[in-house]
Every structure is written in C-alpha cells, then in structure tokens.
Design an enzyme around this catalytic site. Structure first.
Site, short mmCIF file in Angstrom:
data_model
loop_
_atom_site.label_atom_id
_atom_site.label_comp_id
_atom_site.label_asym_id
_atom_site.label_seq_id
_atom_site.Cartn_x
_atom_site.Cartn_y
_atom_site.Cartn_z
N HIS A 32 -20.04 5.24 4.38
CA HIS A 32 -20.86 5.29 3.17
C HIS A 32 -21.28 6.71 2.82
O HIS A 32 -22.17 6.90 2.01
CB HIS A 32 -22.13 4.43 3.36
CG HIS A 32 -21.83 2.97 3.44
ND1 HIS A 32 -22.56 2.10 4.21
CD2 HIS A 32 -20.88 2.22 2.86
CE1 HIS A 32 -22.07 0.87 4.09
NE2 HIS A 32 -21.06 0.93 3.27
N LYS B 23 -11.56 -1.37 3.39
CA LYS B 23 -10.33 -2.16 3.34
C LYS B 23 -10.68 -3.63 3.37
O LYS B 23 -11.66 -4.03 4.00
CB LYS B 23 -9.44 -1.84 4.55
CG LYS B 23 -7.97 -2.14 4.31
CD LYS B 23 -7.36 -1.03 3.48
CE LYS B 23 -5.89 -1.19 3.27
NZ LYS B 23 -5.28 0.07 2.78
N LYS C 182 -8.29 9.63 4.63
CA LYS C 182 -7.35 9.85 3.52
C LYS C 182 -8.06 10.42 2.31
O LYS C 182 -7.62 11.39 1.70
CB LYS C 182 -6.74 8.47 3.18
CG LYS C 182 -5.43 8.51 2.45
CD LYS C 182 -4.92 7.09 2.23
CE LYS C 182 -4.53 6.38 3.50
NZ LYS C 182 -3.88 5.07 3.26
N ASP D 266 -9.25 15.02 -1.29
CA ASP D 266 -10.43 15.31 -2.12
C ASP D 266 -10.68 14.25 -3.20
O ASP D 266 -10.85 14.56 -4.37
CB ASP D 266 -10.28 16.70 -2.78
CG ASP D 266 -10.44 17.81 -1.76
OD1 ASP D 266 -11.28 17.66 -0.84
OD2 ASP D 266 -9.70 18.80 -1.86
P1 NAD Z 1 4.41 -4.86 0.14
O1 NAD Z 1 3.86 -6.17 0.52
O2 NAD Z 1 4.64 -4.57 -1.30
O3 NAD Z 1 5.81 -4.60 0.92
C1 NAD Z 1 5.98 -4.54 2.28
C2 NAD Z 1 7.43 -4.92 2.60
O4 NAD Z 1 7.69 -4.73 3.99
C3 NAD Z 1 7.77 -6.37 2.29
O5 NAD Z 1 8.89 -6.42 1.41
C4 NAD Z 1 8.06 -6.97 3.66
O6 NAD Z 1 9.06 -8.00 3.63
C5 NAD Z 1 8.54 -5.76 4.44
N1 NAD Z 1 8.45 -5.93 5.90
C6 NAD Z 1 7.45 -6.54 6.61
N2 NAD Z 1 7.70 -6.46 7.92
C7 NAD Z 1 8.89 -5.81 8.05
C8 NAD Z 1 9.68 -5.43 9.17
N3 NAD Z 1 9.31 -5.70 10.43
N4 NAD Z 1 10.85 -4.76 8.94
C9 NAD Z 1 11.23 -4.46 7.69
N5 NAD Z 1 10.51 -4.80 6.58
C10 NAD Z 1 9.36 -5.47 6.76
O7 NAD Z 1 3.42 -3.79 0.79
P2 NAD Z 1 3.18 -2.29 0.32
O8 NAD Z 1 2.07 -2.30 -0.67
O9 NAD Z 1 4.48 -1.65 -0.01
O10 NAD Z 1 2.57 -1.67 1.66
C11 NAD Z 1 3.40 -1.24 2.74
C12 NAD Z 1 2.59 -0.32 3.65
O11 NAD Z 1 2.11 0.80 2.89
C13 NAD Z 1 1.36 -0.94 4.29
O12 NAD Z 1 1.17 -0.35 5.56
C14 NAD Z 1 0.22 -0.51 3.37
O13 NAD Z 1 -1.03 -0.51 4.02
C15 NAD Z 1 0.69 0.88 3.02
N6 NAD Z 1 0.14 1.43 1.76
C16 NAD Z 1 0.27 0.78 0.58
C17 NAD Z 1 -0.25 1.35 -0.58
C18 NAD Z 1 -0.08 0.72 -1.94
O14 NAD Z 1 -0.43 1.38 -2.95
N7 NAD Z 1 0.47 -0.47 -2.07
C19 NAD Z 1 -0.93 2.56 -0.52
C20 NAD Z 1 -1.06 3.22 0.72
C21 NAD Z 1 -0.51 2.64 1.85
#
Ligand code: NAD
Length: 474
Positions: A65, A107, A95, A100
């Site tokens: 916070h 989360k 992050k 910044d």
């Molecule tokens: P998403 O749900 O859109 O896609 C994730 C994909 O990974 C899915 O298609 C799933 O089938 C695949 N997957 C799952 N397990 C797998 C495995 N063992 N091997 C291969 N593929 C596998 O999710 P996302 O939003 O793209 O998020 C992915 C990662 O990025 C997460 O760790 C999330 O916290 C991080 N992230 C996302 C964002 C965002 O803006 N969406 C921002 C920062 C970080």
C-alpha cells in the site's frame, strides 16, 4: 502449479528478494515491510452452474500500500491458491517500481478452469467475484485496479467494469476501476498487445547492448536470433508476432498445452496461430514442422533466446541443467525458480526477469487508467494542431528549396500522432529507460550476479525511498 517439488513460487520470489536485499543498505525493518503482503482477501461464494450450486474459491492480494491504488491482474486457473496470488502480487509491486508506474502491487485469482464453463457461467462467476470485491472495498479507481492475466481478457474486464458501474451509479471515474477493457468500453488502443510488445522492446534493448552479447557469445542485435516460445495466449502470441515482424527473429520451436513443434528453418508465427485456430486449437502437424516428444522438450532446444510465456515454475532444478538457451526472456511471471536460476547463472545464461520484461502490460494499463480519469482519448487535442504545424514546415521547406516533396513522404512527415502511436511510444520509452537503469545497476556492482538481482535492487531502492519520505504512521 508447480513441477518443482522443492520450492514454491512464493519461496522463490522471497529467496530472490533476500538475495537482492543483501546488495542494498536499506534498514532491516523497511525491507521487512516491503517484503510482506499487506492484505489478502479470501472469498468463497456460490454460483449457479446448470442445476447445481458450485462454491467458488477466490482471492485478492494487495501486496503493498505504499502507493495507491494497488494494481494487478486477475487469474482464472484451477491451480490458483493463496501463496500463488501473494507471489504474483509481490512481483507487481517490484514491477511497478521498476517501470515507474505509481501503484502498489496486487493480484487476484479465481480457482476455476475457465475452459469447462460456458460464457454465461463465466460471466456469472466474474460478476459475483467483482461484487464480493466491492463489498469489502477491494476494488475502485483509487483503491485497487484489476487487469487481465492468465485465463482472462478484455471480455472479463468489461463484465467487471459493468458490475462496478451498477453498484457505483454516478461515480464519474468508474471506468478507472479496471484496465484491459475493450476499446469501446473505455479501453485503450494497444493494451492487448502491450505485454508482448514490451517483451520485444526489452529483448531488443538487451541484444543491442554489446557487453551483454559478448557475455553470452552472441552477435549484437535481435535480427536472426533463434527463438523458442512457450505459450500462445495473449502474451506469447503478441510476443511472437511482433518479434518476428519487427525484430526479424527466427522462431525454431513453439510449445503449447497440446504439445510442441520444431523447425530449424523457422516457423511462420502468424501462419501458425491461424493454423491452430482452424485445427481444433492444436499446433501439431503444422506444415514443415516436426513434433517434439513432449511439450516440455521445446524448453530444452538449442536456441539463442527462450521465452516462457505460460506459467510459473517451468524451469526448475528438474530441467535447468538441460536448458541450452543463452538468454531466457521471462514473458510469464516466475517461469524460472530461484533454485534453477542459480544453475543457469553458473552456466553463463542471461535471465531477463519477469518484473521488468513483462511490465508492458501494467505500463499501458497505467495509460488506460490515466485516460479514464481524464475522460479523453490520447491525441485528441493535439493531433490536428501537430499535423497542421508539420504541413506548414513542409510548405516552407518546399518554398525555400523550390523542390516539392512526394505525396507519400508528405503524408508521413505531416501526420499527427494517434492514440496507438502515443501508447507505443510511451511503452517503448518506458522499456528502454528501465532497461538502462537495470543494466547500470548490474554493471555498477560486480557482486550482483544477474539481471534479476539488479532489477530487484533498483525496485527496492525506489520503494524504500517512498517509505523514507512517507514516514511510518502513527
Ligand atoms: P493466457 O491465458 O492468455 O495464455 C497462456 C497460454 O499458455 C495458454 O494458451 C495455455 O494453453 C498455455 N499453457 C499453459 N500451460 C502450458 C504449458 N505447460 N506448456 C505450454 N503452454 C502452456 O495467459 P497470458 O495472459 O498470456 O499470461 C501468460 C503469463 O504471462 C502468465 O504468467 C501471466 O501472469 C503473465 N503476464 C500476463 C500479462 C497480461 O497482460 N496478460 C501481463 C504480465 C504478465
């Protein structure tokens, strides 16, 4: 969700924290305050699914916070638990500090497998979850602002916004209660691609840094680098497309839920995404590719850059020794466990940490929040003015040189910036500046053994400064 039996995601984040804290002279009490999770709300609520009532378990963690609102995505996954949400919320704090963005970290997680519910059922779950957050004051433009994460996207964000609006009639800033909304629901152009585009900018900066490339024995520049991508969701698909189109890389391996494929000559990434959507959601059998024995096998391919873009704990002590990539770009949160990192660092690999590399999402979420609070699209005031000024310049140059400029050049030179241009420019500036800060910290202290510790040190110094200035109440 862990293949690693010995170390949880939260333990890994805390181990990284402790290691980096040792490189700072921040007082112990302040470090402790930065490290702990400030508040976690765990909820169990009923939702009608068909003719049954299902009790859904969900969380929202507000890690820090020290700046408000707190900010972080909402994850839908059957493996969600309190520790995972706390680990992800902590990463959000670091992050935001690195890029910044003036927020504390948060989360959310809903413990469901979204693939087994209908759209209507998902809408009911999302709206009830949002209602629970409203009841406990865990959401609001000045309190806590969710965004998409694994298993959620613009559709869920629109439901959250509409639910919030239903309860907060007349709140003029209501649209700022959540980011990642569809553009016609007060979203911002460029949010969908933001995390992937940020990954591209971050890796481009690293590969343009001569000393970094010398360290791993690669040539300078992103062009031609052999890349493997795990996960074709929001982050993986935009990362692959943008890196291939704008970075001219060669994607030799791709891994998804259904399996993994390989092609030494390179995989046309946008064709692969099309193929998957027309092939029952499977990458297997993509023309010109070879199927690998397992989805994990792709991680062990001989490549320059490995980009895990799926989930945490994909590279653990179980497979770290077999990883051949010289650069690991953490597009996902926590894909490399702290124990695995020690092995990879000893092998000389460069790990570009999640808390920097995937910060494009929160950066553009910040722009969306600002847009919502200002109630105006970026570029609306200045686009025409800029365009007219540039036209006058071009006219003047033509007059002074007695030469005329071609139609295409004229169009290019006299264009005013649209919202998407400004968002991409703001994102690029953020990723470039933050990379330089991290690289400088890494270079300055020879004891810092990797970019993650360097990024942590940069973040901890900013957050501890905030605490020093704020004082401790009462
Ligand atoms: P998403 O749900 O859109 O896609 C994730 C994909 O990974 C899915 O298609 C799933 O089938 C695949 N997957 C799952 N397990 C797998 C495995 N063992 N091997 C291969 N593929 C596998 O999710 P996302 O939003 O793209 O998020 C992915 C990662 O990025 C997460 O760790 C999330 O916290 C991080 N992230 C996302 C964002 C965002 O803006 N969406 C921002 C920062 C970080």
């Amino acid at each position: 969700m862990s293949n690693n039996k010995t170390q949880s995601f939260l333990a890994s984040v805390n181990q990284n924290f402790d290691k980096a804290a040792g490189f700072t002279d921040i007082p112990k009490g302040i470090l402790e305050q930065i490290k702990v999770c400030n508040a976690v709300y765990e909820i169990k609520f009923p939702v009608r699914i068909g003719d049954q009532i299902e009790v859904i378990n969900a969380f929202r963690a507000q890690h820090s916070h020290h700046r408000l609102p707190t900010k972080g995505g909402i994850r839908y996954n059957e493996h969600v638990d309190k520790e995972e949400v706390e680990a992800l919320a902590a990463l959000m704090t670091y992050k935001c500090a690195i890029v910044d963005v003036p927020f504390g970290g948060a989360k959310g997680g809903v413990k469901i497998n979204p693939r087994i519910y209908t759209e209507e059922q998902l809408e009911r779950i999302t709206r009830r979850y949002t209602t629970e957050l409203i009841r406990k004051n865990f959401i609001g433009p000045g309190i806590d602002v969710p965004a998409p994460d694994y298993g959620t996207g613009p559709r869920e964000m629109a439901w959250i916004y509409d639910t919030y609006l239903t309860f907060k009639v007349g709140d003029i800033d209501a649209a700022g209660c959540v980011t990642g909304k569809p553009i016609n629901q007060n979203g911002i152009r460029g949010r969908n691609e933001a995390t992937g585009r940020g990954v591209f900018y971050g890796l481009r900066e690293l590969c343009d840094t001569e000393d970094a490339m010398k360290k791993v024995g690669l040539s300078k520049g992103l062009q031609g680098k052999k890349v493997v991508i795990q996960g074709l969701g929001n982050v993986g698909s935009f990362t692959g497309n943008i890196m291939q189109d704008e970075g001219d890389i060669r994607i030799i391996g791709v891994s998804e839920y259904e399996g993994a494929i390989y092609s030494e000559n390179g995989i046309n990434f946008s064709e692969l995404l099309k193929y998957r959507s027309q092939n029952n959601g499977s990458i297997i059998g993509f023309p010109g590719s070879q199927t690998l024995p397992s989805r994990e096998a792709a991680l062990e391919l001989d490549c320059d850059i490995l980009i895990p873009a799926a989930l945490e704990n994909q590279i653990t002590i179980a497979n770290a020794a077999q990883i051949k990539a010289k650069i690991i770009g953490e597009a996902a949160n926590g894909p490399v466990s702290a124990e695995a990192e020690e092995i990879l660092l000893k092998k000389g690999a460069l790990i570009v940490p999640d808390m920097y590399l995937n910060a494009g999402g929160v950066t553009v979420s910040y722009f969306e929040w600002l847009k919502n609070l200002s109630h105006m699209r970026f570029g609306r005031m200045e686009k025409r003015f800029d365009s007219n000024t540039y036209s006058n310049f071009v006219g003047l140059i033509e007059k002074l040189t007695s030469k005329s400029i071609g139609e295409r050049e004229r169009e290019f030179l006299t264009r005013g910036a649209d919202e998407i241009d400004l968002v991409r420019s703001g994102l690029e500036e953020t990723m470039v500046t933050s990379f330089q800060q991290i690289w400088e910290t890494y270079q300055k202290n020879s004891k810092i053994d990797g970019l993650r510790s360097a990024a942590f040190v940069a973040a901890l110094e900013k957050i501890s400064n905030d605490y020093a200035n704020l004082g401790i109440f009462p």
